[in-house]
Motif scaffolding. Structure first.
Motif, mmCIF file in Angstrom:
data_model
loop_
_atom_site.group_PDB
_atom_site.id
_atom_site.type_symbol
_atom_site.label_atom_id
_atom_site.label_comp_id
_atom_site.label_asym_id
_atom_site.label_seq_id
_atom_site.Cartn_x
_atom_site.Cartn_y
_atom_site.Cartn_z
ATOM 1 N N ASP A 1 0.829 -1.204 0.000
ATOM 2 C CA ASP A 1 0.000 0.000 0.000
ATOM 3 C C ASP A 1 0.871 1.264 0.000
ATOM 4 O O ASP A 1 0.495 2.285 -0.564
ATOM 5 N N THR B 1 7.673 -5.058 -5.719
ATOM 6 C CA THR B 1 7.243 -5.714 -4.485
ATOM 7 C C THR B 1 8.378 -5.751 -3.469
ATOM 8 O O THR B 1 9.535 -6.009 -3.800
ATOM 9 N N THR C 1 -6.412 -5.207 -1.225
ATOM 10 C CA THR C 1 -5.325 -6.058 -0.749
ATOM 11 C C THR C 1 -5.725 -6.846 0.486
ATOM 12 O O THR C 1 -4.902 -7.568 1.059
ATOM 13 N N GLU D 1 -9.435 1.794 -4.668
ATOM 14 C CA GLU D 1 -8.917 0.554 -4.099
ATOM 15 C C GLU D 1 -9.742 0.071 -2.914
ATOM 16 O O GLU D 1 -9.383 -0.902 -2.259
#
Length: 434
Positions: free
Chosen positions: A310, A330, A391, A426
């Motif tokens: 995030d 990542t 997520t 999101e």
């Protein structure tokens, strides 16, 4: 026509005299200040200089400095130190503005042709520190055979005899966009060039030094870091490969493996994209660019409350190596392990003293969470909401505002509260308490 010509000539003469007088004033006042600094520094260092220079473009400085600290057998040479303003008039106003507590609109200081010898006491091998080193120190020396850190002796073996570089640090107030922009530019010959540009959003442009110091934690609006290899990677690779007794490619493979193992052991787990970017930069040199363009300015102190994925999304992070975009950014980290590795002890959270309990006849109000469309959150400003991101992270707090697709929500925690910025795109589910 002759009369007009005479007027123009007279105007130019007056302007030249005023400009010359201004430059003379700057030269004299700067020399006084420099001489005072030289006298004050006498117990600590011997300082000599060649002269004072004033430029009509808006800079004043001192040339050909030589600084010899008393505590080491060494000297630093500096071609010039300059104070830079947008123009000559702004330069003249700086001292008055600072005396009145006002903040100049733009200002920078530059250091030109700074030369530091490697064999002296300043950059030479320092005595071992009594402080326990962090496991994250000297990562760049991993895999370099018996070498555990790069000091003066190791750098001389790489072919460096002295460092020659330039640097400039300055700021600019962008009153149109309410931004305070900081910029740092530096380069060291045959080593590296660094350019750092940071923009902080402000509710209103500060006009005084008190306004600047009274600002709460600044909110990051933009960030760009550019690192260009100017020869160090090649020298380090050849040197360490020889020390390790391996071909350069084998040394690089061992170095990257050891760096990853050390990071993971201390709570930092870089993904394949970041590892590949590091390998590419080590092997090819060139340029590495890290940029952040958050959709809404964000308080950096809030970032630890987000998951790493995030954080990358909120900051709008991008990474390039030699103009090749790294699409996989990542990364994961364990904040507790990282703090332990850095020797940072968490501050104890003071417990609030409970207020006296006043017994009153209870008024029972039945409230519950109700699912609503994410687009309707703007109708519930000030209410408590539960938000779920794509997520899988859940947040519960008070909805403060919704601006340009960014939802501001304040979470209550032990010892205080934190306000987060979430992208509405999101949010997969929303519930409001009423």
């Amino acid at each position: 026509m002759r009369k007009l010509k005479n007027i123009v000539i007279a105007f130019l003469v007056v302007a030249a005299l005023m400009g010359g007088g201004a430059m003379g004033y700057l030269w004299y006042s700067t020399k006084q200040q420099v001489d005072q600094i030289v006298a004050t520094a006498k117990p600590f260092a011997e300082i000599s200089y060649g002269g004072i220079a004033v430029s009509p473009a808006g800079s004043v400085g001192v040339n050909q400095l030589r600084i010899m600290p008393n505590f080491v057998n060494d000297a630093v040479s500096i071609g010039a130190i300059k104070l830079n303003a947008p123009n000559l008039l702004a330069l003249l106003k700086i001292r008055w503005q600072l005396s009145q507590g006002q903040l100049p609109r733009a200002l920078s200081i530059s250091f030109q042709d700074v030369e530091l010898p490697l064999h002296g006491g300043i950059l030479g091998d320092a005595p071992a520190s009594a402080t326990k080193p962090s496991p994250l120190d000297h990562l760049n020396a991993l895999g370099c055979g018996p070498v555990t850190a790069f000091g003066g002796a190791e750098l001389q073996e790489m072919g460096y005899n002295h460092f020659v570089g330039n640097a400039e640090v300055g700021y600019r107030l962008d009153t149109v966009h309410n931004l305070l922009e900081w910029r740092i530019d530096s380069n060291t010959r045959d080593w590296m060039t660094l350019n750092l540009d940071i923009g902080f959003a402000m509710p209103a442009p500060p006009t005084t030094l008190m306004d600047l110091t009274a600002l709460a934690t600044p909110k990051l609006a933009k960030f760009t870091l550019v690192i260009r290899d100017d020869g160090f990677n090649s020298r380090r690779n050849s040197y360490c490969a020889a020390k390790a007794g391996k071909p350069i490619n084998d040394y690089l493979a061992d170095h990257v493996r050891l760096v990853i193992e050390r990071l993971r052991a201390n709570g930092i787990n870089p993904g394949p994209g970041i590892i590949a970017a590091y390998q590419l930069y080590l092997r090819e040199g060139g340029e590495l660019t890290l940029a952040a363009t958050p959709a809404a300015a964000i308080n950096p102190a809030e970032l630890p409350d987000y998951k790493p994925a995030d954080v990358i999304k909120l900051l709008g992070l991008t990474l390039k190596v030699n103009n090749t975009a790294i699409t996989d950014l990542t990364v994961d980290w364990d904040a507790t392990k990282v703090a332990r590795a850095l020797g940072v002890e968490p501050e104890p959270v003071a417990e609030d003293t409970p207020s006296p309990v006043v017994l009153e006849k209870p008024v029972i109000i039945q409230k519950s969470f109700h699912p609503i469309p994410v687009g309707d959150l703007g109708q519930h400003i000030g209410k408590i909401a539960k938000l779920k991101t794509n997520t899988g992270v859940n947040y519960r707090g008070q909805v403060d505002a919704i601006v340009e697709g960014i939802i501001r929500i304040t979470l209550r925690k032990s010892g205080g509260s934190v306000t987060l910025s979430l992208r509405a795109s999101e949010i997969t589910a929303a519930e409001v308490l009423y």
